[in-house]
Design a protein around this motif. Structure first.
Motif, PDB file in Angstrom:
ATOM      1  N   THR A 142       3.064 -25.668   3.868  1.00 33.97           N
ATOM      2  CA  THR A 142       3.775 -25.049   4.993  1.00 33.97           C
ATOM      3  C   THR A 142       5.208 -24.717   4.595  1.00 33.97           C
ATOM      4  O   THR A 142       5.702 -23.618   4.848  1.00 33.97           O
ATOM      5  CB  THR A 142       3.761 -25.988   6.219  1.00 33.97           C
ATOM      6  OG1 THR A 142       2.419 -26.384   6.486  1.00 33.97           O
ATOM      7  CG2 THR A 142       4.340 -25.296   7.442  1.00 33.97           C
ATOM      8  N   ALA A 145       5.223 -21.851   2.015  1.00 34.85           N
ATOM      9  CA  ALA A 145       5.024 -20.549   2.651  1.00 34.85           C
ATOM     10  C   ALA A 145       6.317 -20.063   3.314  1.00 34.85           C
ATOM     11  O   ALA A 145       6.656 -18.881   3.238  1.00 34.85           O
ATOM     12  CB  ALA A 145       3.892 -20.625   3.678  1.00 34.85           C
ATOM     13  N   ASP A 148       8.631 -18.995   0.472  1.00 28.40           N
ATOM     14  CA  ASP A 148       8.157 -17.748  -0.114  1.00 28.40           C
ATOM     15  C   ASP A 148       8.449 -16.576   0.810  1.00 28.40           C
ATOM     16  O   ASP A 148       8.836 -15.498   0.361  1.00 28.40           O
ATOM     17  CB  ASP A 148       6.661 -17.819  -0.421  1.00 28.40           C
ATOM     18  CG  ASP A 148       6.341 -18.752  -1.580  1.00 28.40           C
ATOM     19  OD1 ASP A 148       7.279 -19.154  -2.304  1.00 28.40           O
ATOM     20  OD2 ASP A 148       5.146 -19.088  -1.741  1.00 28.40           O
ATOM     21  N   ASP A 149       8.262 -16.783   2.117  1.00 29.82           N
ATOM     22  CA  ASP A 149       8.543 -15.733   3.094  1.00 29.82           C
ATOM     23  C   ASP A 149      10.030 -15.371   3.087  1.00 29.82           C
ATOM     24  O   ASP A 149      10.399 -14.206   3.133  1.00 29.82           O
ATOM     25  CB  ASP A 149       8.115 -16.170   4.489  1.00 29.82           C
ATOM     26  CG  ASP A 149       8.310 -15.076   5.527  1.00 29.82           C
ATOM     27  OD1 ASP A 149       7.745 -13.978   5.338  1.00 29.82           O
ATOM     28  OD2 ASP A 149       9.046 -15.321   6.507  1.00 29.82           O
TER      29      ASP A 149
END
Length: 162
Positions: A142, A145, A148-149
């Motif tokens: 989580t 992510a 990375d976003d």
């Protein structure tokens, strides 16, 4: 953030506000010391007359603060900074690992003898997590992510400004 679990109590039959309140009452909780209660917003919990919160407010502490689960918009407003979101993502991942351990400790005929290896393995996992939290973040999907976003958004922003 801090969360403490008092106990889990199974309710037999219907899970009405009265049944839930009775289960709490049977635990001999000193309701006059309660300053806040959080619920999922279910009618049995927040019903105006028969909900658990209504019954608690009629008791020795009518000034009880209550909070129901936030909707997505409220949650986004509350989590305004990236650090808050990153911390929460980390908490989500750690809770996921703890839930996995919890499942391994449940079941019929479970004793300390046959659950100790799972606890020891989890202890070793935590040591590895200390290394991974600075590295590739594979045990923390989580949070990874989210990071990375953020990197993707920053890359998109930099191409637009060139």
């Amino acid at each position: 953030m801090k969360e403490e679990l008092l106990t889990l109590v199974g309710l037999e039959g219907k899970t009405t506000g009265q049944a839930t309140y009775d289960a709490l009452d049977n635990m001999k909780i000193l309701f006059y010391k309660c300053i806040s209660a959080t619920t999922d917003g279910a009618p049995a919990m927040v019903g105006r007359d028969q909900g658990v919160i209504a019954k608690l407010k009629k008791g020795p502490n009518p000034f009880l603060n209550t909070c129901t689960c936030l909707n997505a918009r409220q949650f986004q407003e509350m989590m305004s900074s990236f650090k808050d979101m990153s911390d929460l993502a980390f908490l989500v991942d750690i809770c996921g690992h703890l839930n996995g351990l919890n499942l391994k400790l449940q079941g019929k005929n479970k004793t300390i003898i046959n659950t100790l290896p799972a606890v020891q393995a989890f202890s070793h996992k935590l040591e590895l997590f200390l290394v991974d939290v600075q590295g590739d973040m594979l045990p923390f999907p989580t949070r990874k992510a989210l990071l990375d976003d953020k990197k993707w958004r920053l890359a998109q922003l930099s191409t637009l400004t060139l």
